[in-house]
Design a protein around this motif. Structure first.
Motif, mmCIF file in Angstrom:
data_model
loop_
_atom_site.group_PDB
_atom_site.id
_atom_site.type_symbol
_atom_site.label_atom_id
_atom_site.label_comp_id
_atom_site.label_asym_id
_atom_site.label_seq_id
_atom_site.Cartn_x
_atom_site.Cartn_y
_atom_site.Cartn_z
ATOM 1 N N LYS A 31 24.402 20.414 -49.815
ATOM 2 C CA LYS A 31 25.513 19.660 -50.387
ATOM 3 C C LYS A 31 26.731 19.742 -49.481
ATOM 4 O O LYS A 31 26.897 20.674 -48.708
ATOM 5 N N GLN A 32 27.587 18.742 -49.628
ATOM 6 C CA GLN A 32 28.889 18.838 -48.984
ATOM 7 C C GLN A 32 29.890 18.024 -49.788
ATOM 8 O O GLN A 32 29.526 17.081 -50.474
ATOM 9 N N THR A 33 31.141 18.396 -49.674
ATOM 10 C CA THR A 33 32.187 17.628 -50.346
ATOM 11 C C THR A 33 32.362 16.321 -49.564
ATOM 12 O O THR A 33 31.862 16.192 -48.444
ATOM 13 N N PRO A 34 33.070 15.344 -50.133
ATOM 14 C CA PRO A 34 33.268 14.081 -49.411
ATOM 15 C C PRO A 34 33.902 14.265 -48.030
ATOM 16 O O PRO A 34 33.656 13.456 -47.135
ATOM 17 N N SER A 35 34.657 15.324 -47.833
ATOM 18 C CA SER A 35 35.255 15.511 -46.510
ATOM 19 C C SER A 35 34.381 16.366 -45.606
ATOM 20 O O SER A 35 34.761 16.672 -44.482
ATOM 21 N N GLY A 36 33.215 16.765 -46.089
ATOM 22 C CA GLY A 36 32.271 17.465 -45.229
ATOM 23 C C GLY A 36 32.300 18.975 -45.294
ATOM 24 O O GLY A 36 31.772 19.642 -44.411
ATOM 25 N N PHE A 37 32.903 19.553 -46.324
ATOM 26 C CA PHE A 37 32.940 21.013 -46.453
ATOM 27 C C PHE A 37 31.631 21.478 -47.081
ATOM 28 O O PHE A 37 31.159 20.904 -48.046
ATOM 29 N N THR A 38 31.032 22.512 -46.493
ATOM 30 C CA THR A 38 29.722 22.953 -46.963
ATOM 31 C C THR A 38 29.795 24.361 -47.562
ATOM 32 O O THR A 38 30.815 25.052 -47.410
ATOM 33 N N VAL A 39 28.706 24.798 -48.175
ATOM 34 C CA VAL A 39 28.706 26.132 -48.782
ATOM 35 C C VAL A 39 28.921 27.210 -47.720
ATOM 36 O O VAL A 39 29.582 28.224 -47.963
ATOM 37 N N ASP A 40 28.380 26.984 -46.529
ATOM 38 C CA ASP A 40 28.598 27.979 -45.473
ATOM 39 C C ASP A 40 30.065 28.067 -45.082
ATOM 40 O O ASP A 40 30.550 29.141 -44.742
#
Lengths: 417, 381
Positions: B45-54
């Motif tokens: 998954k990622q947020t709309p701006s591209g932030f990921t769980v890592d």
């Protein structure tokens, strides 16, 4: 592993975001693309023109800052390597560390092999400046690990306390320390220790993982001066090399403690051959043999080192391209070091001095770390020969001064052979 | 990785087990909650701006924590982080904020008239009063993830809004990178200047990138209202003054915040806020009100009393040294502030501080006079 660096991703698709701003279109000089909202999964973030993203480098003094003009930035800022590494990532360390007025750092790193190609527009001038005019576009780098070509190399033990050669190697197909994922880093570790386990004879040794090492093992490695620690230098931490520490980091050394490999510190591997005393020839022989053996062993499993004919061995920092080689000695030069001609002599011999604690340390009690200045544009054999010839000259000078004789500044040796 | 999205495509070439971090030596909220299974579910998954769980967990992976101090180990890169990664963040929020459930609603109350008293804390004991919070501008990425362009835009919008404040709130902005030596010294003397973060907790999350670009300090001419731009959050807002008139400090705090919010709205911007998490900030520990209201107070006798810790706990207060978090008290002077952030309104939290500090000062006076404080022991709030 088929190399994929031919596939260079061209500019990232410019995607705007839903208009979250009010009706006004220009805010403080920036504008936002207002294309329609994209499907979930695509990354959508505010896109600013390169001029709004260009870093403020006015107080900076590093190689990246000297060459990253707004035009170069604009041209490269929307490109990515096939792995997704960007220009902003490459230059982050140089933006965060303006540098010292007297020491010029490089100011950028590679996240993968393709970085040097995709961002050649900035890497090439940086390489040229750092490596004294070497032009990756027009010049070829010679690789030569045939230690039999070395002439001499046995220093007077009265002056030379120890001899050492180090370099680095990267595993092709896996991202470099600034960019690698945890799985990739663990894969580097696996591939390397698998190969090192195949070394035999005087090269046979053992791996000590940083996460698993016992207290005793740690103490022994400290006593042997082998243990490396989590980087504290902001030059390294800002580049992202210390992420997930100490996962997949470790130290391998042979039982005789003369051949040492660091795994996943600043590079995939750092390879070091060393001994007490002045037998540089033997140190270099072991160095070449070890490197060639490791290369053979990884090739058996279908891996290879990152290398090309223009840049030689590919490493994280542009300063280590080519041979990545630093060959040096700890040598005592009580008289010569006080002679005002000492720096010029070193310069002309294309040698560099450091304190015995390594880069940026001061010399203690007339003992210096003397090593080659150059890394790229000359082969390993040539650089080690330069060190051998140079250190011999220095020892001769020291002996002359002992006898009350005068010394001469040697003619400058040519840089690219 | 923060500020780029290299990882997500690359990581998917490996299975979850190969990417899952080694948390065996770790002691932070993230490590308590992030199982392999949860990681496997969230990693693509990622947020709309591209932030990921890592990206969320990097700081927690790099900083295993202290055996006695429980750090959060997570940050948000944008407002949507709290939604996209709710499976990870909800249990952390619940643990950190005293059992706050995913279905709970948070009350915002910035009406200073609702505060009872607070204008008469004894200045012989209460040396200074201060209230701080943070605000994020909706639609922009947060400090761990924002680009230089975004950070500068945030600075521009903030400076514009602050520039429109008038009356006793009228003031001036000092950009960190343009500051003169004299301005810098003055700000240091006023104890206003913030420095580049050195804590590895912050550095590992990417918040210090491009320092000091886009960072600055605004304060009013009276030096009682201060805003930090682009440090740990988009905005940190601080109201403070010498003495014990917390009511005045809080009134200015609320007035200033409300005014700033209005000014942003006029330009079509709003603060990140929702009815479940309140004000959304970078660190999950600052959700809700993001409010720390406190005093510097002299309690040399009370602080040596065996029940001091218990009293603070019951009053829902926390002590720190006067150098801020993780410093030791000097000369019997303590920083006493609210322990909570989420699940109580701003008025409720400052009320707790006002009432609590009043009681602490009363206890101190009793002990000074050699009297007992047993009848003053509070109930657990």
């Amino acid at each position: 592993m088929a190399s994929s660096f031919a596939r260079v991703l061209s500019s990232k698709r410019k995607v705007g975001i839903l208009s979250l701003v009010g009706a006004g279109s220009l805010t403080v000089g920036f504008f936002l693309n207002r294309e329609q909202h994209v499907n979930a999964g695509a990354h959508v973030r505010r896109i600013y023109p390169p001029s709004a993203e260009y870093p403020d480098l006015r107080k900076h003094n590093n190689c990246m800052a000297s060459h990253l003009t707004p035009a170069v930035y604009a041209k490269l800022s929307d490109k990515t390597t096939p792995n997704g590494y960007t220009l902003d990532l490459a230059i982050q360390t140089g933006v965060d560390n303006p540098g010292h007025p007297f020491i010029k750092t490089v100011g950028m790193v590679a996240g993968d092999e393709e970085s040097y190609e995709v961002f050649a527009g900035i890497f090439n001038p940086v390489i040229k400046e750092r490596h004294n005019g070497y032009d990756p576009c027009t010049m070829n780098h010679p690789t030569d690990l045939d230690a039999s070509k070395i002439r001499g190399g046995q220093f007077d033990d009265k002056y030379v306390l120890s001899s050492r050669v180090r370099t680095g190697r990267s595993i092709r197909g896996l991202s470099l320390p600034p960019a690698c994922t945890r799985a990739e880093r663990r894969e580097v570790e696996r591939v390397v220790i698998d190969a090192l386990a195949g070394l035999k004879g005087d090269l046979a040794g053992k791996y000590f993982s940083l996460t698993l090492m016992t207290e005793q093992e740690q103490q022994q490695l400290i006593d042997d001066h082998f243990l490396f620690d989590k980087p504290v230098s902001p030059l390294l931490t800002c580049a992202g090399m210390a992420r997930d520490w100490p996962d997949a980091r470790g130290i391998w050394h042979n039982n005789e403690k003369t051949f040492l490999v660091w795994v996943n510190e600043e590079d995939h591997t750092r390879v070091i051959s060393m001994e007490k005393g002045g037998n540089m020839k033997r140190v270099f022989e072991r160095f070449c043999k070890g490197l060639q053996e490791v290369e053979r062993l990884i090739q058996e499993k279908g891996w290879e080192f990152m290398w090309n004919e223009h840049l030689g061995y590919i490493l994280t920092c542009p300063s280590n391209l080519g041979t990545g080689l630093r060959a040096g000695v700890h040598v005592t030069l009580p008289r010569l070091s006080k002679d005002p001609r000492f720096p010029k002599i070193l310069d002309n011999l294309r040698l560099q001095k450091r304190g015995t604690g390594g880069v940026d340390t001061a010399a203690v009690g007339n003992t210096f770390d003397i090593s080659n200045l150059d890394r790229l544009g000359q082969s390993e054999v040539q650089l080690v020969q330069t060190v051998i010839d140079g250190v011999n000259y220095l020892i001769e000078c020291e002996k002359k001064l002992e006898r009350g004789q005068d010394i001469k500044i040697p003619a400058p040796i040519s840089q690219f052979k | 990785m923060p500020f780029g999205n290299t990882h997500n495509q690359l990581k998917m070439n490996y299975i979850a087990e190969q990417e899952y971090p080694d948390l065996s030596q770790h002691n932070n909220h993230m490590a308590k909650v992030l199982t392999l299974e949860m990681y496997a579910n969230l990693r693509d998954k990622q947020t709309p701006s591209g932030f990921t769980v890592d990206d969320v967990i990097q700081t927690g992976v790099d900083n295993p924590g202290h055996p006695f101090i429980m750090t959060v180990g997570c940050v948000a890169g944008d407002e949507e982080t709290y939604e996209v990664f709710k499976d990870l963040l909800d249990p952390i929020i619940e643990d950190r904020h005293g059992g706050y459930k995913p279905t709970d609603k948070h009350k915002t109350d910035l009406n200073p008239d609702n505060l009872q008293g607070g204008d008469d804390l004894d200045p012989n004991y209460v040396l200074s009063s201060r209230v701080r919070t943070g605000r994020s501008i909706r639609g922009f990425c947060l400090p761990p993830h924002c680009s230089r362009g975004e950070r500068r835009a945030i600075e521009g919008l903030s400076v514009e809004a602050l520039g429109a404040l008038d009356g006793d709130l009228k003031g001036k902005y000092y950009a960190l990178k343009d500051m003169t030596e004299e301005e810098q010294q003055q700000l240091i003397d006023d104890h206003f200047l913030f420095d580049k973060p050195v804590s590895p907790l912050l550095l590992a999350s990417g918040m210090a990138r491009d320092w000091p670009d886009g960072r600055g300090i605004w304060h009013n001419d009276n030096k009682t209202f201060l805003v930090w731009v682009n440090e740990e959050d988009h905005l940190r807002v601080i109201s403070m003054q010498k003495g014990g008139n917390m009511k005045e400090v809080f009134t200015r705090f609320c007035t200033g915040l409300t005014k700033i919010e209005e000014l942003f709205k006029e330009k079509g911007h709003e603060f990140m806020w929702n009815e479940h998490l309140g004000y959304v900030l970078t660190c999950p520990s600052n959700l809700g009100t993001g409010l720390r209201g406190g005093v510097h107070v002299k309690l040399p006798n009370l602080s040596k009393h065996e029940k001091f810790g218990e009293i603070l706990k019951r009053l829902r207060l926390q002590k720190r040294g006067t150098g801020g978090v993780d410093t030791a008290a000097v000369g019997g002077i303590f920083d006493i502030s609210n322990a909570d952030r989420l699940g109580f309104s701003e008025v409720e939290l400052v009320q707790m501080v006002v009432d609590g500090v009043k009681l602490l000062v009363e206890m101190e006076k009793r002990l000074e006079a050699g009297q007992s404080i047993n009848d003053l022991m509070p109930e657990q709030k």
